[in-house]
Design an enzyme around this catalytic site. Structure first.
Site, mmCIF file in Angstrom:
data_model
loop_
_atom_site.group_PDB
_atom_site.id
_atom_site.type_symbol
_atom_site.label_atom_id
_atom_site.label_comp_id
_atom_site.label_asym_id
_atom_site.label_seq_id
_atom_site.Cartn_x
_atom_site.Cartn_y
_atom_site.Cartn_z
ATOM 1 N N GLU A 529 36.340 16.803 36.371
ATOM 2 C CA GLU A 529 35.789 17.625 35.121
ATOM 3 C C GLU A 529 36.795 18.627 34.314
ATOM 4 O OE1 GLU A 529 32.618 17.049 37.919
ATOM 5 O OE2 GLU A 529 34.364 17.576 38.308
ATOM 6 N N HIS A 596 22.649 23.015 43.430
ATOM 7 C CA HIS A 596 22.238 22.291 42.197
ATOM 8 C C HIS A 596 21.303 23.547 41.731
ATOM 9 C CE1 HIS A 596 23.404 18.728 43.995
ATOM 10 N NE2 HIS A 596 23.487 18.052 42.701
#
Length: 808
Positions: A529, A596
Site C-alpha cells: 500500500e 474489516h
C-alpha cells in the site's frame, strides 16, 4: 614548496577540465563552510536546529554532473551540496531557511516552513499553471521521516515509464521527453533499515523503472552503528540478490564506491546514469567510507559515541581533504590555486550568511517598528499609564525581534487599556487584525490548493437523467461507466491497485477497462500500500492524474505515514509550490470482523488535513466526486460504501460530466422535529429509522454531509437546526471520533448551540472492533433500532406526554 602542474591526458580525469574540477571543489568547500557556520548559528541562538550535509560533498558533486533538466530528485536533508551544484539553491537561501525566513523569495523551497536542508523546486505557479518540467532540474519536496522519500521516488520513476511506453502521452512535452528522465533518490545508510525502503526497492525492481538510489553510508544512524541497522552491516551486500545476472535479465545494477574518491565517483555515476536513462534499469549506488565531521545534528556531539580511532580515521578520510590531495597529487592545480579556491568559498559563505541574516531581521523589524509607532502614540496620550511605557521600553530593547514579540507587546498594551476609552484601542486592534491576516499567509496558508483549480472552485453540474436512464443498474456499473468516461477523455489518468487490472477490482468498478485501455492505464500491483500511494504521488508531481486504490479502508494504515507526512502537507510545506492531485480510492463503512471494520474516520481526520475526505452515500455521488476532483489540483480520499455496489441506482446520461461540490451537505429527508447528521452507508440506516419514527409521529430531517473535509462550508446544517432545534450526529466511527468532530463543527463553529432546545447527542459505534458475523455487525454499530431509540428518547425528554417512554 608548491607542486608543479603537470600536463595530463584529459581522459585521466574522466573527461573533466581543470576549470571544471576546481569549480567542483569550490562548490564542495562552500557547502562545507555553510555546514560549519550553520552549526555556529544554531549555538548562537539565531536558529532553532541544524542538520547538515558535511562529509557527503564529493559524492554529491559526482551525482550532480549527470542530473539533467527534466530529472527529479527525491532525497533527504543532507543534500545541500547537490542542490548548490545543480544551481537550484545557494548559500544565502541556505541560511534564510536556517533562520526560517518566511519570504518565499528568500527561501523558495519552503518559505520558512521546513527545517534547513529541506528542498523543493517550484513546479507550479500561483495561478495553478505548471512550469515546463523538462527545462528544469526538479526536486520533490523533502520531508524528515526516515526513508519516507522512497515511496514518492518510485512514483517519479514510474512516471518516466508511462511517458515512454504510452504513446498517448508523448505530446505532453511540458512534463517529459519521452520518459528519458531519471528519478534520483538519496538516503542515509541507517534509514535503509526501514520497511518502506525495502518495499520501495522491491517495487522499483518489479516495475523496471529508471530509479537511481544513492545510499550515503557514514557507518552510523545517529549513535547506532551499521551492524545494528542491517544484516551484515552492509545494505549493498544484503541487496546483492537484486543484482542483474546479465544485461538481458531483470533486476538492479549495484555499485559500491568510496565517498572520498572523486574520479571513481564520477566514473560510477556516469555509467549508472547512462544505464538508468537509456534502458530504464534501476540502480543502487552504495557510497561507503563517508564521514560526518560534525556528527548527526546540532542536538548532540558524535564524540560521545565514536572511538578515538574512528574519529581519527574520519579526519584522514574527509572527502574534502582527499579531493584536495588528489588535485595536488595529479598536478591539476598548484597549492596556491587550491588555497585561493578555499578562501573564495569562505568569503562567499560569510557574505551570504550576513546578507541572509540582515534580510531576515529587517523583515521582522517591520512589525516591531509599526507596533512601536502605535504604542508610542498611545503612551503619549496616556502619560500616566506606566504599564504602557514598560511595554514600549521592553519592545525597543529587543535587538533581533520576532514578529511574535511585536504581537505580544500589542496584546499586552490592549490589556493595559481595557479600562480606558475605546478610542485608544482602535488603532491597536486594526494593527492586530492586519498582522494576523499577514501572518496567516506566512504561516497558515496553502493547506489545500489556493489556485483557481482548487476543488472548491469546480462548478456544480447536476446529474441528468433522460429516457435511457430509467433502467436501474448495480451501483458498481455506475462507477464503472464513470471510470470508462474518464479514461476515454484524459490520457493522463491511470489507475493502479491490488486486483484492479485483470478482474477490474474486487467489486468490479474497473471491470473490462484494462482490456479496453491497456495495462498501462489500468494496472495490477503487488500487496504494498505505501508504494502504491508513492507511485501516485510521484506520478502526480510529474503532471499525471493517478487514481490509486487501497483495496479496503482498513488497509490504509499501511500507507498512513506516507499520506500524513508527505501528501497531506505537500502544498503547505512548499507554500503552493508543489501539488500532487492524487485520488486515493478505497471502500469501507462496514463493521463485520475485527480486521474489516472499515470506519477509522477519526484517524483520517486527525492525520490527513491537507487531503480532502469524501464519503459518498452511493455510487452516483462517488462518480460526481471523481469528475469534480479530476478538474482540480487537490488530493482526496474517496471512501465508497462497501455494501453499495450491488444496490440499484439509475445511470445518469451525463455520467462523465456531472459534478458534486465539496463541503455541501444534502438534505435527503425533510422534517421538523429533529436533525440527524450522518454520511456514507449510515444514510440508508438513518433513512430506514426515520421511516419507522414517522409511524410514531416523529418527523426527522436527515442530512448527508457528503464530505468530512471540507465540512459544510455554507452552514446548511445550521439552517436545519434553526428549524428543528434538536440534533443527533451518528456514524460508524469510534466514540469521540467523527461524530465529535461534526458536533464541534456545527455546535461551536456554526454557533448552533443557541438554537437548541435539547442537548446535542452523538451516536457512534462501540469502542471495540466488531466480532465477525451479522450479529457482530448489528451489535457493534448504530442500527435502525438504536437510532429510533435514541431519537425517541430525545423527544420524550422534551415532550413526555406526546412521546411516553417505552424503554423504562
Amino acid at each position: 614548496m608548491e607542486n608543479k602542474v603537470l600536463e595530463k591526458d584529459i581522459k585521466e580525469h574522466e573527461g573533466m577540465t581543470k576549470e571544471e574540477i576546481l569549480k567542483d571543489y569550490e562548490v564542495a568547500c562552500r557547502s562545507r563552510q555553510a555546514s560549519l557556520f550553520g552549526r555556529k548559528e544554531v549555538f548562537m541562538g539565531k536558529a532553532k536546529f541544524g542538520i547538515f550535509g558535511d562529509g557527503k560533498e564529493v559524492a554529491q558533486l559526482a551525482m550532480a554532473k549527470f542530473f539533467q533538466p527534466g530529472d527529479f530528485r527525491s532525497g533527504y536533508y543532507r543534500d545541500q551540496t547537490f542542490m548548490f551544484a545543480i544551481g537550484e539553491s545557494n548559500e544565502q537561501q541556505f541560511f534564510a531557511q536556517l533562520y526560517a525566513h518566511t519570504d518565499v523569495n528568500a527561501d523558495p523551497h519552503t518559505a520558512g516552513r521546513g527545517m534547513n536542508s529541506h528542498y523543493a523546486t517550484r513546479i507550479v505557479n500561483n495561478d495553478g499553471s505548471w512550469n515546463n518540467l523538462t527545462q528544469m532540474k526538479n526536486t520533490s519536496s523533502d520531508i524528515s521521516p526516515t526513508a519516507a522519500q522512497m515511496p514518492r521516488l518510485v512514483g517519479l520513476g514510474y512516471a518516466s515509464k508511462l511517458y515512454r511506453d504510452n504513446p498517448e502521452l508523448h505530446e505532453l512535452t511540458q512534463f517529459s521527453n519521452n520518459g528519458n528522465e531519471i528519478a534520483f533518490g538519496t538516503i542515509g545508510n541507517a534509514s535503509c533499515a526501514e520497511g518502506i525502503f525495502f518495499e520501495s526497492i522491491n517495487a522499483a525492481g518489479v516495475l523496471k523503472i529508471p530509479m537511481l538510489t544513492s545510499v550515503w553510508d557514514d557507518g552510523y544512524g545517529i549513535s547506532v552503528p551499521n551492524e545494528y541497522q542491517v544484516t551484515k552491516g552492509s545494505i549493498s551486500e544484503i541487496l546483492s540478490g537484486l543484482q542483474r545476472k546479465d544485461k538481458q535479465s531483470d533486476g538492479f545494477e549495484i555499485f559500491v564506491v568510496n565517498g572520498w574518491d572523486y574520479p571513481s565517483l564520477v566514473k560510477v555515476y556516469k555509467e549508472a546514469a547512462e544505464l538508468c536513462r537509456k534502458e530504464h534499469v534501476p540502480v543502487i549506488i552504495h557510497v561507503v567510507e563517508v564521514t560526518q565531521p560534525q556528527g548527526h545534528s546540532t542536538s548532540g556531539s558524535h564524540e560521545r559515541y565514536k572511538s578515538k580511532e574512528r574519529l581519527e580515521w574520519e579526519r584522514e578520510h574527509d572527502c574534502l581533504k582527499k579531493m584536495r590531495e588528489w588535485i595536488l597529487n595529479e598536478g591539476i592545480a598548484l597549492d596556491s590555486e587550491v588555497d585561493e579556491v578555499e578562501a573564495r568559498a569562505l568569503k562567499i559563505v560569510k557574505d551570504s550568511r550576513t546578507k541572509a541574516w540582515k534580510a531576515f531581521v529587517d523583515d521582522n523589524k517591520v512589525s516591531q517598528k509599526s507596533a512601536l509607532k502605535i504604542i508610542s502614540g498611545v503612551s503619549k496620550q496616556l502619560r500616566t499609564n506606566n504599564k504602557i511605557k514598560e511595554i514600549k521600553k521592553e519592545l525597543e530593547k529587543t535587538l533581533n525581534p520576532m514578529r511574535s514579540d511585536a504581537m505580544k507587546a500589542v496584546k499586552k498594551t490592549l490589556r493595559a487599556l481595557r479600562f480606558e476609552d475605546p478610542i485608544h484601542r482602535k488603532e491597536l486592534i486594526e494593527w492586530v487584525e492586519t498582522e494576523n491576516e499577514e501572518n496567516k499567509q506566512r504561516f497558515n496558508s496553502h493547506l489545500y490548493s489556493e489556485s483557481p483549480f482548487s476543488a472548491l472552485n469546480v462548478e456544480e453540474i447536476p446529474p441528468h437523467y433522460d429516457e435511457n436512464s430509467n433502467e436501474v443498474v448495480d451501483g458498481r456499473e455506475v462507477v464503472q461507466a464513470c471510470f470508462d468516461s474518464i479514461l476515454a477523455r484524459d490520457p493522463r489518468v491511470f489507475a493502479i491497485g491490488e486486483d484492479l487490472g485483470k478482474i477490474g477490482d474486487v467489486n468490479q468498478g474497473f471491470a473490462g477497462l484494462q482490456n479496453k485501455y491497456g495495462e498501462l492505464r489500468v494496472t495490477d500491483t503487488g500487496i504494498r500500500e505505501t508504494t502504491i500511494l508513492g507511485q501516485g504521488i510521484g506520478a502526480a508531481l510529474r503532471g499525471l492524474r493517478p487514481i490509486i486504490e487501497i483495496q479496503y479502508l482498513d488497509y490504509i494504515y499501511y500507507a498512513l505515514q506516507t499520506m500524513t507526512d508527505d501528501l497531506a502537507c505537500l502544498q503547505y510545506r512548499t507554500k503552493g509550490g508543489q501539488t500532487a492531485p492524487v485520488i486515493i480510492r478505497t471502500r469501507g463503512h462496514r463493521l463485520e470482523g475485527i480486521w474489516h471494520s472499515g470506519s477509522p474516520m477519526s484517524t483520517l481526520l486527525g492525520s490527513c488535513r491537507g487531503i480532502y475526505l469524501l464519503v459518498p452515500r452511493n455510487m452516483t455521488k462517488a462518480a460526481g466526486f471523481y469528475n469534480t476532483l479530476l478538474q482540480s489540483d487537490d488530493p482526496a480520499i474517496m471512501i465508497e460504501s462497501l455494501n453499495g455496489y450491488r444496490l440499484k441506482e439509475r445511470l445518469p446520461g451525463n455520467i462523465g460530466e456531472f459534478t458534486v461540490p465539496l463541503g455541501v451537505p444534502e438534505v435527503i429527508r425533510e422534517g421538523k422535529d429533529i436533525t440527524v447528521v450522518t454520511y456514507g452507508s449510515m444514510c440508508r440506516i438513518v433513512m430506514d429509522a426515520a421511516a419507522q419514527l414517522d409511524e410514531l409521529g416523529l418527523d426527522v430531517e436527515v442530512i448527508d454531509v457528503q464530505t468530512l473535509l471540507p465540512f459544510d462550508r455554507h452552514h446548511k446544517i445550521l439552517d436545519s437546526i434553526k428549524k428543528t432545534n434538536r440534533v443527533l450526529f451518528t456514524d460508524e466511527d469510534v466514540p469521540g471520533g467523527a461524530t465529535a468532530y461534526m458536533m464541534q463543527k456545527v455546535i461551536e463553529e456554526q454557533d448552533a448551540y443557541q438554537w437548541l432546545d435539547s442537548k446535542p447527542v452523538c451516536l457512534s459505534a462501540e469502542a471495540h472492533r466488531p466480532a465477525y458475523g451479522s450479529d457482530g455487525d448489528y451489535f457493534s454499530k448504530p442500527n435502525i433500532e438504536t437510532i429510533v431509540d435514541k431519537i425517541y428518547e430525545i423527544l420524550h425528554e422534551s415532550d413526555p406526554q406526546r412521546f411516553p417512554a417505552y424503554l423504562k
